[in-house]
Design a protein around this motif. Structure first.
Motif, PDB file in Angstrom:
ATOM      1  N   PRO A  98      37.248  57.711  31.181  1.00 24.08           N
ATOM      2  CA  PRO A  98      38.524  57.363  31.820  1.00 24.08           C
ATOM      3  C   PRO A  98      38.647  55.870  32.114  1.00 24.08           C
ATOM      4  N   ALA A  99      37.556  55.248  32.525  1.00 22.10           N
ATOM      5  CA  ALA A  99      37.631  53.825  32.875  1.00 22.10           C
ATOM      6  C   ALA A  99      38.030  52.998  31.659  1.00 22.10           C
ATOM      7  N   GLY A 100      37.382  53.282  30.530  1.00 19.35           N
ATOM      8  CA  GLY A 100      37.691  52.539  29.309  1.00 19.35           C
ATOM      9  C   GLY A 100      39.107  52.826  28.842  1.00 19.35           C
ATOM     10  N   PHE A 101      39.472  54.097  28.886  1.00 21.22           N
ATOM     11  CA  PHE A 101      40.793  54.512  28.418  1.00 21.22           C
ATOM     12  C   PHE A 101      41.893  53.824  29.221  1.00 21.22           C
ATOM     13  N   TRP A 102      41.796  53.904  30.569  1.00 15.74           N
ATOM     14  CA  TRP A 102      42.875  53.369  31.393  1.00 15.74           C
ATOM     15  C   TRP A 102      42.841  51.854  31.469  1.00 15.74           C
ATOM     16  N   SER A 103      41.664  51.244  31.340  1.00 15.39           N
ATOM     17  CA  SER A 103      41.699  49.780  31.398  1.00 15.39           C
ATOM     18  C   SER A 103      42.300  49.211  30.121  1.00 15.39           C
ATOM     19  N   ASP A 104      42.103  49.890  28.975  1.00 16.77           N
ATOM     20  CA  ASP A 104      42.801  49.451  27.750  1.00 16.77           C
ATOM     21  C   ASP A 104      44.310  49.490  27.952  1.00 16.77           C
TER      22      ASP A 104
ATOM     23  N   TRP B 261      48.997  41.139  34.842  1.00 18.23           N
ATOM     24  CA  TRP B 261      48.226  41.078  36.092  1.00 18.23           C
ATOM     25  C   TRP B 261      47.994  39.610  36.398  1.00 18.23           C
ATOM     26  N   LYS B 262      48.316  39.214  37.585  1.00 19.38           N
ATOM     27  CA  LYS B 262      48.043  37.851  38.034  1.00 19.38           C
ATOM     28  C   LYS B 262      46.529  37.650  38.044  1.00 19.38           C
ATOM     29  N   GLN B 263      45.862  38.732  38.372  1.00 19.33           N
ATOM     30  CA  GLN B 263      44.401  38.704  38.369  1.00 19.33           C
ATOM     31  C   GLN B 263      43.924  40.109  38.019  1.00 19.33           C
ATOM     32  N   LYS B 264      42.953  40.187  37.124  1.00 18.37           N
ATOM     33  CA  LYS B 264      42.429  41.500  36.705  1.00 18.37           C
ATOM     34  C   LYS B 264      41.722  42.203  37.850  1.00 18.37           C
ATOM     35  N   TRP B 265      41.713  43.524  37.808  1.00 21.41           N
ATOM     36  CA  TRP B 265      41.043  44.312  38.834  1.00 21.41           C
ATOM     37  C   TRP B 265      39.533  44.076  38.805  1.00 21.41           C
TER      38      TRP B 265
ATOM     39  N   GLU C 139      41.286  55.340  44.567  1.00 21.89           N
ATOM     40  CA  GLU C 139      41.719  53.960  44.287  1.00 21.89           C
ATOM     41  C   GLU C 139      41.655  53.687  42.790  1.00 21.89           C
ATOM     42  N   TRP C 140      42.694  53.023  42.305  1.00 19.72           N
ATOM     43  CA  TRP C 140      42.712  52.626  40.890  1.00 19.72           C
ATOM     44  C   TRP C 140      43.019  51.128  40.790  1.00 19.72           C
ATOM     45  N   PHE C 141      42.304  50.446  39.937  1.00 17.87           N
ATOM     46  CA  PHE C 141      42.545  49.014  39.648  1.00 17.87           C
ATOM     47  C   PHE C 141      42.461  48.145  40.905  1.00 17.87           C
ATOM     48  N   LYS C 142      41.693  48.595  41.872  1.00 19.77           N
ATOM     49  CA  LYS C 142      41.562  47.881  43.149  1.00 19.77           C
ATOM     50  C   LYS C 142      41.130  46.444  42.897  1.00 19.77           C
ATOM     51  N   GLY C 143      41.765  45.522  43.618  1.00 23.42           N
ATOM     52  CA  GLY C 143      41.434  44.108  43.429  1.00 23.42           C
ATOM     53  C   GLY C 143      42.298  43.464  42.347  1.00 23.42           C
ATOM     54  N   GLY C 144      42.978  44.296  41.552  1.00 24.13           N
ATOM     55  CA  GLY C 144      43.915  43.754  40.570  1.00 24.13           C
ATOM     56  C   GLY C 144      45.157  43.268  41.303  1.00 24.13           C
ATOM     57  N   ILE C 145      45.677  42.123  40.909  1.00 24.41           N
ATOM     58  CA  ILE C 145      46.848  41.573  41.580  1.00 24.41           C
ATOM     59  C   ILE C 145      48.012  41.594  40.598  1.00 24.41           C
ATOM     60  N   THR C 146      49.105  42.213  41.009  1.00 28.42           N
ATOM     61  CA  THR C 146      50.240  42.338  40.095  1.00 28.42           C
ATOM     62  C   THR C 146      51.528  42.507  40.893  1.00 28.42           C
ATOM     63  N   ASN C 147      52.625  42.813  40.185  1.00 26.84           N
ATOM     64  CA  ASN C 147      53.884  43.149  40.848  1.00 26.84           C
ATOM     65  C   ASN C 147      54.678  44.016  39.873  1.00 26.84           C
ATOM     66  N   ILE C 148      55.122  45.168  40.327  1.00 25.86           N
ATOM     67  CA  ILE C 148      55.763  46.114  39.402  1.00 25.86           C
ATOM     68  C   ILE C 148      57.161  45.630  39.006  1.00 25.86           C
TER      69      ILE C 148
ATOM     70  N   CYS D 283      63.947  34.367  42.478  1.00 22.89           N
ATOM     71  CA  CYS D 283      63.140  34.606  43.679  1.00 22.89           C
ATOM     72  C   CYS D 283      61.689  34.790  43.260  1.00 22.89           C
ATOM     73  N   ASP D 284      60.805  34.025  43.866  1.00 15.99           N
ATOM     74  CA  ASP D 284      59.394  34.161  43.522  1.00 15.99           C
ATOM     75  C   ASP D 284      58.901  35.563  43.849  1.00 15.99           C
ATOM     76  N   VAL D 285      57.934  35.964  43.059  1.00 15.49           N
ATOM     77  CA  VAL D 285      57.355  37.295  43.219  1.00 15.49           C
ATOM     78  C   VAL D 285      56.275  37.257  44.294  1.00 15.49           C
ATOM     79  N   GLU D 286      56.195  38.314  45.092  1.00 14.50           N
ATOM     80  CA  GLU D 286      55.081  38.466  46.027  1.00 14.50           C
ATOM     81  C   GLU D 286      53.990  39.246  45.288  1.00 14.50           C
ATOM     82  N   TRP D 287      52.890  38.608  45.003  1.00 16.19           N
ATOM     83  CA  TRP D 287      51.822  39.303  44.268  1.00 16.19           C
ATOM     84  C   TRP D 287      51.083  40.221  45.225  1.00 16.19           C
ATOM     85  N   VAL D 288      50.852  41.442  44.778  1.00 17.12           N
ATOM     86  CA  VAL D 288      50.230  42.426  45.672  1.00 17.12           C
ATOM     87  C   VAL D 288      49.008  43.055  45.011  1.00 17.12           C
ATOM     88  N   ASP D 289      48.171  43.654  45.834  1.00 19.87           N
ATOM     89  CA  ASP D 289      47.009  44.356  45.305  1.00 19.87           C
ATOM     90  C   ASP D 289      47.470  45.669  44.667  1.00 19.87           C
TER      91      ASP D 289
END
Ligand code: ATP
Ligand code: MG
Length: 682
Positions: free
Chosen positions: A70-76, A83-87, A106-115, A293-299
């Motif tokens: 699952p980790a490999g599948f979903w990270s692909d 992502w502003k920063q990878k998980w 928890e999924w992709f914890k530490g990844g920084i993005t904005n939907i 409007c600038d994006v607020e990057w979130v975890d």
């Protein structure tokens, strides 16, 4: 007890567990033996040839990979998003077992993005700025509008800037009580852009329901609209909001700002009641704000939204979804379950007040840069052909709806894929949807999922599998559905029981808002180690899944456990029966008896002979023990506007507890309740 289903069993396709792909391919190509099996619907070769998943073999390969790694599948898959920063590692961590402490996913914890960035900016950067994002179709014929991705971004940014200006910050709640105007998805995206947590309340809920939700999440601001026309009726939303805000204030939650969209086709500004200092007209103020409007990057694990379940089974639950996993999951399920291609025009009839409108009107489609139809009105206004007029007008190619929502018979050339959600679709409704609406061309995605699951868990992939009418088929990638018995033991092969899920998937909800303990006890303690859906399911020997309804709705007749969906399917297979809903009632001898509400095909008169022949159908298909004790003629069934049959109301009518009908305010047509009561003893 799954006799009704056994007639749909298929002899020539082997199970998912031990697939012989060559055999399956032969079936897809029109194997002579298989086509003798009239309950098997084989995808058209030209559809399969262009599909993301042209064969069971391709699905099975990828499914295997998604379970083994699952980790490999979903990270692909996640790597295709911005992502502003990878998980950080690991991709996910979970505890799904109450015996081992707190449930934690928890999924992709530490990844920084904005939907919102991924929905809008990323698609614009990819060259889709001038593509239509939204075709808006109003309640009245001729009322329509469009927004390109560029225009949508501008509108979202203006609102985001305004919200920031009044002090809404990352993590703050915003309540949205809006009809299906373009402003509803705009409001959701604006909140996401600044990291605020939206809580959309379906604009059909009463002021008490709205007030409860406001008190629950304490928003700084409520976004609403003065009024809306639904069919021929004007609904004064602002009055409902005013009452809700007064009620909330009494309970200690004072909302500072009520931003109100002036929908002047329904109610003029002058006639709208106004609270100076609190109420602001949307159009007046937003035009003053810049359109970037600038994006607020979130975890990845920062909350995205809070949404209450439909409340079919009782008190609604405040489901919390977070950002990263939900983003990856809704986008991927949308793309594959509808075989989405950039040239498609997609229409989902759900309101954004429900999860279907969150995941499959707003986020899933827009993450894919899709063109989405947003419809304000009612499917039967001005007449029952409205849906099909809209399909024609916008050349809709993917049409996603609730199986209980329509009764008219048309077919439309632009359609390519059909989808169904919300209730089990019975085989005869499936066939009608397939043969008549889809002209026997379009695969049907019968998507099984829940507010809690964020996205589809069991769904066909169009073009991949031979379909069985009424079966939601196979799990989506990364999803491990299991069917367990009362003791929680996993059942293998052909079986019937409680539908659970083993290990997590990215779109899973993370908690019930403010009540993690209720989250754990409701979903994880019945069968420790699994997520328990509350639904019943059987699996046939070919591995296809058949949803049998909520287990709370299972009727126990003299020790036989009977799913409501099975009896309903048997009733509806009668040529003169249009729709049926079955509930259990107390029975002196049998413990519970079966009470069936039946809607007949238009023009068919009620008669005792017909009653007998309906009961006969059930006896033949399931067995004498499942024969309804009572057939109650129903000109219509009480349904929510999301197309769910309100069985709790039917139960009260069946047991004649007429003064305990409860809240009927979200019914699409409250009048049907009186009709049913009037026919109770006829
Ligand atoms: P509550 O949990 O408050 O009682 P609800 O379960 O109706 O409300 P939702 O999350 O909107 O709220 O609906 C999910 C439920 O809808 C599922 O658990 C299932 O019973 C039913 N459902 C959804 N899709 C399907 C489907 N394709 N086939 C069968 N049943 C479905
Ligand atoms: Mg539910």
């Amino acid at each position: 007890t799954n006799g009704a289903r056994s007639s749909h069993r298929l002899r020539h396709v082997s199970s998912l567990a031990a697939p012989p792909p060559s055999r399956l391919n032969a079936v897809v190509l029109g194997d002579a033996l298989a086509s003798e099996e009239h309950d098997l619907v084989i995808p058209k070769p030209d559809f399969s040839a262009q599909a993301h998943f042209p064969s069971p073999a391709k699905y099975l390969d990828l499914y295997k990979q998604s379970i083994e790694d699952p980790a490999g599948f979903w990270s692909d898959i996640a790597s295709q998003f911005y992502w502003k920063q990878k998980w950080a590692s690991p991709v996910y961590s979970e505890n799904m077992d109450v015996r081992e402490g707190r449930i934690n996913i928890e999924w992709f914890k530490g990844g920084i993005t904005n939907i919102c960035y991924n929905c809008l900016d990323a698609n614009i950067a990819a060259g889709n700025g001038e593509k239509i994002a939204i075709y808006w179709e109003g309640n009245e014929l001729g009322a329509d509008a469009t927004l390109t991705y560029n225009q949508l971004l501008h509108k979202v940014c203006q609102l985001a800037n305004y919200l920031k200006d009044i002090g809404v910050r990352k993590g703050d709640a915003v309540v949205i009580y809006q009809p299906m105007l373009m402003e509803l998805p705009i409001a959701m995206l604006a909140c996401a852009r600044i990291g605020a947590v939206h809580s959309v309340v379906f604009a059909g809920f009463s002021s008490e329901s709205l007030s409860q939700r406001i008190v629950d999440c304490k928003p700084k601001v409520v976004l609403t609209c003065n009024a809306v026309k639904r069919g021929p009726k004007v609904i004064n939303l602002k009055d409902i909001v005013d009452a809700a805000l007064a009620e909330s204030a009494k309970n200690g939650t004072v909302v500072d700002v009520c931003l109100t969209y002036a929908n002047e086709s329904a109610l003029t500004k002058e006639s709208t009641k106004w609270v100076e200092g609190r109420d602001i007209w949307w159009q007046d103020i937003l035009s003053k704000y810049p359109n970037s409007c600038d994006v607020e990057w979130v975890d990845a694990e920062d909350p995205l939204f809070l949404l209450y379940t439909s409340g079919s089974t009782g008190k609604p639950k405040g489901v919390l979804h977070t950002t990263g996993g939900y983003m990856v999951y809704t986008a991927t399920t949308f793309k594959y379950a509808f075989d989405y291609k950039p040239s498609d025009v997609y229409w989902c009839t759900a309101d954004c007040g429900w999860i279907t409108g969150h995941s499959y009107v707003t986020y899933g489609p827009m993450l894919n840069g899709a063109t989405v139809v947003v419809f304000e009105g009612a499917p039967n206004y001005p007449d029952s052909g409205r849906c099909w007029d809209i399909v024609d007008k916008y050349k809709v190619s993917i049409f996603y709806t609730a199986p209980t929502l329509f009764v008219t018979r048309y077919s439309r050339k632009s359609l390519r894929v059909l989808g169904s959600v919300g209730e089990p679709i019975n085989p005869s409704a499936w066939r009608w949807f397939f043969n008549v609406v889809g002209d026997s061309r379009c695969p049907i995605s019968d998507t099984w999922w829940q507010t809690e699951t964020g996205g589809f868990l069991i769904t066909p992939l169009p073009g991949a599998w031979p379909q069985k009418p009424g079966s939601a088929t196979f799990p989506f990638f990364g999803v491990q559905p299991v069917i367990v018995d009362e003791k929680g033991a996993e059942l293998e092969g052909e079986c019937s029981g409680y539908l659970c899920v083993k290990s997590s998937w990215p779109g899973a909800f993370r908690t019930l808002y403010g009540d993690h303990e209720r989250y754990e006890t409701t979903y994880f303690s019945a069968f420790p180690g699994y997520y328990f859906s509350g639904d019943g399911c059987s699996r046939d020997k070919d591995g296809y899944h058949w949803l049998t309804g909520r287990v709370d709705d299972v009727i126990n007749v003299s020790g036989h456990r009977i799913g409501t969906a099975e009896v309903e399917s048997a009733l509806v297979s009668h040529p003169q029966c249009a729709e049926a809903a079955v509930v259990g009632v107390e029975h002196e001898v049998k413990g519970q008896g079966i009470y069936a509400f039946v809607t007949l095909v238009e023009g068919v008169p009620y008669s005792d002979d017909l009653r007998k022949s309906l009961i006969m159908n059930v006896r033949k298909q399931i067995g004498a023990f499942a024969a309804p004790d009572k057939i109650h003629w129903a000109p219509g069934l009480p349904k929510t506007r999301s197309g769910k049959i309100m069985r709790r109301i039917l139960r009260k009518i069946a047991s004649r507890q007429l003064d305990e009908l409860g809240d009927t305010s979200t019914l699409a047509e409250p009048g049907v309740v009186d009709q049913l009561i009037a026919l109770a003893d006829s």
